[in-house]
Structures are given as C-alpha cells and as structure tokens.
Write a protein that holds these residues in place. Structure first.
Motif, PDB file in Angstrom:
ATOM      1  N   THR A  95       0.970  -1.406   0.113  1.00  7.10           N
ATOM      2  CA  THR A  95       0.033  -0.007   0.070  1.00  7.10           C
ATOM      3  C   THR A  95       0.774   1.159   0.006  1.00  7.10           C
ATOM      4  O   THR A  95       1.779   1.370   0.988  1.00  7.10           O
ATOM      5  N   THR A  96       0.610   2.196  -0.874  1.00  9.25           N
ATOM      6  CA  THR A  96       1.273   3.448  -1.151  1.00  9.25           C
ATOM      7  C   THR A  96       0.951   4.292  -0.089  1.00  9.25           C
ATOM      8  O   THR A  96      -0.049   4.225   0.637  1.00  9.25           O
ATOM      9  N   GLU A  97       1.735   5.478   0.022  1.00 10.02           N
ATOM     10  CA  GLU A  97       1.455   6.382   1.224  1.00 10.02           C
ATOM     11  C   GLU A  97       0.083   7.166   0.594  1.00 10.02           C
ATOM     12  O   GLU A  97      -0.522   7.537   1.484  1.00 10.02           O
ATOM     13  N   GLU A  98       0.084   7.286  -0.502  1.00  8.13           N
ATOM     14  CA  GLU A  98      -1.126   8.138  -0.928  1.00  8.13           C
ATOM     15  C   GLU A  98      -2.532   7.273  -0.592  1.00  8.13           C
ATOM     16  O   GLU A  98      -3.440   7.619  -0.280  1.00  8.13           O
ATOM     17  N   GLU A  99      -2.555   5.968  -0.923  1.00  4.66           N
ATOM     18  CA  GLU A  99      -3.211   5.123  -0.410  1.00  4.66           C
ATOM     19  C   GLU A  99      -3.711   5.130   1.109  1.00  4.66           C
ATOM     20  O   GLU A  99      -4.730   4.865   1.624  1.00  4.66           O
ATOM     21  N   HIS A 100      -2.531   5.216   1.908  1.00  2.00           N
ATOM     22  CA  HIS A 100      -2.766   5.313   3.317  1.00  2.00           C
ATOM     23  C   HIS A 100      -3.535   6.426   3.797  1.00  2.00           C
ATOM     24  O   HIS A 100      -4.170   6.486   4.623  1.00  2.00           O
ATOM     25  N   LEU A 101      -3.318   7.934   3.033  1.00  2.00           N
ATOM     26  CA  LEU A 101      -3.972   8.924   3.328  1.00  2.00           C
ATOM     27  C   LEU A 101      -5.468   8.423   3.007  1.00  2.00           C
ATOM     28  O   LEU A 101      -6.501   8.984   3.828  1.00  2.00           O
ATOM     29  N   ARG A 102      -5.807   7.800   1.981  1.00  2.00           N
ATOM     30  CA  ARG A 102      -7.193   7.559   1.494  1.00  2.00           C
ATOM     31  C   ARG A 102      -7.616   6.835   2.459  1.00  2.00           C
ATOM     32  O   ARG A 102      -8.877   6.894   2.927  1.00  2.00           O
ATOM     33  N   THR A 146      -7.158   6.508   5.598  1.00  2.00           N
ATOM     34  CA  THR A 146      -7.181   7.514   6.945  1.00  2.00           C
ATOM     35  C   THR A 146      -8.692   8.386   6.629  1.00  2.00           C
ATOM     36  O   THR A 146      -9.479   8.331   7.615  1.00  2.00           O
TER      37      THR A 146
END
Length: 101
Positions: free
Chosen positions: A69-76, A78
């Motif tokens: 999981t990418t950093e952008e996906e982690h933001l999503r 959240t």
C-alpha cells in the motif's frame, strides 16, 4: 439575509436522498431529536449501515496490513476511517436520543 419557508424546504429535500444511507440516518436522527415522542425505529437502515461499516472495516484492515500500500493510499484509508467514525457517531447519537426518551 432572510430565508423563506420555501427555501428551507428546498434545502431539506436536497439533503434527504433515498440513495444515501448517511443522509437518511441524519434525517432520522434529527427527526428523533426534535420529536416529542419516540418515533418508529429505523431498524433496516441501522442494520444496513452496521453491515456496511463491518465490511468496510474488513477492507480497511486488509489494506492497512498490505505492505504494498502506497503513502497516497494510506491517506485515503485515513479518510475512509474518518468517515466510518462519523457514521458510527451518528448511529450512537441516534440510539442515545432514543434511549433518553
């Protein structure tokens, strides 16, 4: 700026859509808060939302534990978790209002 009854009614119907369960829950919660007596329990709506929250929680858990999981996906993720907490708050508040009566 003054609002007429027609403007308020238009706004109320714009929020209350049948295809959005959160909007239906907000409407049921507000109706329950402002009604002097206990209204009919929205069991189907609550059951549906609880089921969707459970399923969404499983998906979020799987995505969080996935190392790809990418950093952008982690933001999503959240943002999704925040929205899930908002829905849980509304359900709890709806139930509290009903219990208080």
């Amino acid at each position: 700026m003054e609002f007429s009854d027609a403007t308020l009614d238009d706004h109320q119907f714009a929020i209350d859509t049948d295809e959005n369960p959160i909007a239906r829950l907000i409407r049921a919660w507000l109706d329950e808060r402002h009604a002097p007596d206990l209204l009919v329990f929205q069991a189907a709506l609550i059951d549906d939302l609880m089921q969707k929250l459970h399923e969404q929680g499983l998906v979020v858990s799987a995505l969080q534990s996935d190392e790809s999981t990418t950093e952008e996906e982690h933001l999503r993720i959240t943002l999704v978790k925040t929205d899930m907490e908002r829905a849980k708050f509304l359900i709890r508040s709806y139930m509290r209002v009903r219990l208080h009566k």
